[in-house]
Design an enzyme around this catalytic site. Structure first.
Site, PDB file in Angstrom:
ATOM      1  N   LYS A   1     -13.832  -5.261   8.766  1.00 38.68           N
ATOM      2  CA  LYS A   1     -14.431  -4.367   8.014  1.00 38.68           C
ATOM      3  C   LYS A   1     -15.837  -4.150   8.139  1.00 38.68           C
ATOM      4  O   LYS A   1     -16.537  -2.984   8.036  1.00 38.68           O
ATOM      5  CB  LYS A   1     -14.198  -4.953   6.607  1.00 38.68           C
ATOM      6  CG  LYS A   1     -12.781  -4.804   6.025  1.00 38.68           C
ATOM      7  CD  LYS A   1     -12.543  -5.702   4.773  1.00 38.68           C
ATOM      8  CE  LYS A   1     -11.152  -5.515   4.506  1.00 38.68           C
ATOM      9  NZ  LYS A   1     -10.824  -6.451   3.351  1.00 38.68           N
TER      10      LYS A   1
ATOM     11  N   VAL B   1       0.766  -1.286   0.079  1.00 43.24           N
ATOM     12  CA  VAL B   1      -0.168   0.104   0.123  1.00 43.24           C
ATOM     13  C   VAL B   1       0.928   1.115   0.094  1.00 43.24           C
ATOM     14  O   VAL B   1       0.849   2.130  -0.881  1.00 43.24           O
ATOM     15  CB  VAL B   1      -0.964  -0.005   1.304  1.00 43.24           C
ATOM     16  CG1 VAL B   1      -1.839   1.185   1.298  1.00 43.24           C
ATOM     17  CG2 VAL B   1      -1.751  -1.409   1.250  1.00 43.24           C
TER      18      VAL B   1
ATOM     19  N   VAL C   1     -11.606  -0.359   4.212  1.00 39.80           N
ATOM     20  CA  VAL C   1     -12.553  -1.202   3.879  1.00 39.80           C
ATOM     21  C   VAL C   1     -12.792  -1.035   2.390  1.00 39.80           C
ATOM     22  O   VAL C   1     -13.168   0.014   1.785  1.00 39.80           O
ATOM     23  CB  VAL C   1     -14.008  -0.757   4.768  1.00 39.80           C
ATOM     24  CG1 VAL C   1     -15.065  -1.915   4.513  1.00 39.80           C
ATOM     25  CG2 VAL C   1     -13.993  -0.705   6.007  1.00 39.80           C
TER      26      VAL C   1
END
Ligand code: HSE
Length: 438
Positions: free
Chosen positions: A214, A25, A141
């Site tokens: 989530k 990420v 999420v």
């Protein structure tokens, strides 16, 4: 916090960014800022510069100037020249400590950390709010799918009556492949691990923890109160077989791992994660492979579905940089953060209070009156059978397999009926049972 106002289109000020974590990420976020630098600057009216990147292993060779990197992560959150921290480490510790320290030091924070937000979200959002700072977590999420911001803003006027999400790409990939190739769970998992699609320790994904984090975040936003992870009922997909997928198909359903939240009253929620049969005509049924989706039913908006890539470097970077731009715009107008607190604690109902339909696969003695006896036992617990498929498994041993769909009934009653059925001498084995939705 930067006190100087960022004036859109002024070229003399940039938002100074510190990144914690440079894995999938973090490196994606850095690349997006670099590749789309001009377009972002044109659109938002100011520049953004990554001034420091915190990593664990400083010795690892990288293609970027080495003075960008440090393994002293505290020095980044303590650096007074940095406006925004991107927390892209994951896990609760040390990420939580660093986020807290950054907020206490007056820095806005963007995080992709679902576990942290699910476990500590309420406290951290309160802290951000009390400091007038932003704490954004769109990437926590659904990867690149905008879900968090629409739930916080555009949909906030609705009473959310139900949300159901395919929130984990690994399990959706495995279930899709089992269905397409009539393959066993273990074989598909092993292949997904070999190709790097599934982690070598796949527990977090296939046992439903990731989906639990989530859905707990989504429920907390939608209902404005922290839904504790421990209040979410959780089952993973290990028990799903290719036989279940095939029977579901014959009956007109697909099997998906869903996170589901529904209010049972104004202050009581039922939040659950489990494999679910959904009709092939439902919008979620066509969400395949690694794709994620969230289906929402709001009292005014009606049915709504968001779908897209729920993981991966580029989609997750898209959500992180979107949040970063939001922070930048806020700083540019000299605004306060827009953290929306979740009040602590909401009551969650036990799974036994669920009212739904069930799929049940039994191995039974293939003899007269078996069906009648089964219907009698279920009937005693108010469970009414709605549809059935049957096949002979072993003609010599007189064994057959029966699959039932029930009408809507109470889970507590269904479990009691199942215990009785399991004890009955007409039943060889309770093979599996799965909840049905939609
Ligand atoms: N492991 C997750 C998935 C991605 O398979 O969807 C990050 O949440």
């Amino acid at each position: 916090m930067a006190t100087e106002t960022l004036i859109p289109s002024s070229a003399n000020r940039v938002l100074r960014v510190g990144i914690l974590g440079f894995g999938t990420v973090g490196s994606g976020a850095y690349r997006m800022l670099k590749d789309n630098r001009d377009a972002i600057q044109r659109k938002v009216g100011f520049g953004m510069e990554v001034v420091r990147i915190g990593i664990r292993d400083i010795g690892k060779p990288r293609d970027l100037p080495s003075d960008l990197f440090t393994d002293d992560l505290e020095s980044i959150v303590d650096d007074p020249s940095i406006d925004v921290i991107l927390e892209l480490i994951g896990g609760v510790d040390p990420a939580g400590r660093l986020v807290e320290r950054a907020l206490n030091n007056g820095k806005n924070v963007v995080t992709a950390n679902k576990e942290l937000m699910a476990k500590e979200g309420s406290r951290l959002v309160h802290l951000a709010k009390s400091k007038g700072l932003d704490l954004h977590y769109e990437a926590a999420v659904g990867g690149g799918i905008p879900i968090v911001q629409p739930l916080k803003h555009q949909l906030a006027g609705n009473d959310v009556l139900k949300m159901m999400g395919i929130l984990n790409g690994t399990t959706n990939y495995i279930l899709t492949k089992m269905s397409r190739e009539n393959a066993d769970f273990g074989d598909v998992l092993a292949e997904a691990q070999a190709k790097g699609y599934a982690e070598s320790d796949p527990t977090n994904d296939i046992d439903g923890f990731d989906t639990t984090y989530k859905i707990s975040i989504l429920a907390s936003i939608a209902f404005g109160k922290q839904v504790p992870v421990a209040g979410v009922y959780r089952e993973g997909i290990r028990s799903i077989t290719k036989e279940d997928i095939r029977y579901a198909d014959v009956l007109g359903y697909v099997i998906k791992l869903l996170g589901i939240v529904e209010p049972l009253s104004a202050d009581r929620l039922l939040v659950r994660v489990h494999p679910t049969l959904i009709p092939k005509g439902h919008q979620l049924a066509s969400v395949s492979d690694v794709y994620n989706a969230l289906w929402i039913h709001g009292d005014f908006v009606g049915d709504l579905m968001f779908s897209g890539r729920g993981a991966g470097s580029d989609p997750t970077a898209s959500a992180v940089i979107g949040d970063l731009i939001d922070v930048g715009r806020n700083v540019a107008i000299g605004g306060q953060g827009s953290a929306i607190p979740w009040d602590m604690g909401i009551e969650t109902e036990p799974i036994e209070s669920l009212e739904t339909e069930y799929y049940l696969r039994l191995r039974v003695k293939d003899k007269p009156k078996v069906l009648g006896q089964l219907a009698m036992i279920f009937g005693e617990f108010d469970v009414s059978l709605a549809a059935m498929e049957m096949r002979v498994v072993d003609a010599v041993a007189e064994l057959g397999e029966i699959v039932f769909l029930t009408h809507k009934c109470n889970e507590g009653n269904f479990r009691k009926a199942l215990a009785e059925v399991g004890k009955s001498d007409i039943v060889d084995r309770v093979c599996n049972w799965i909840r049905v939705e939609g």
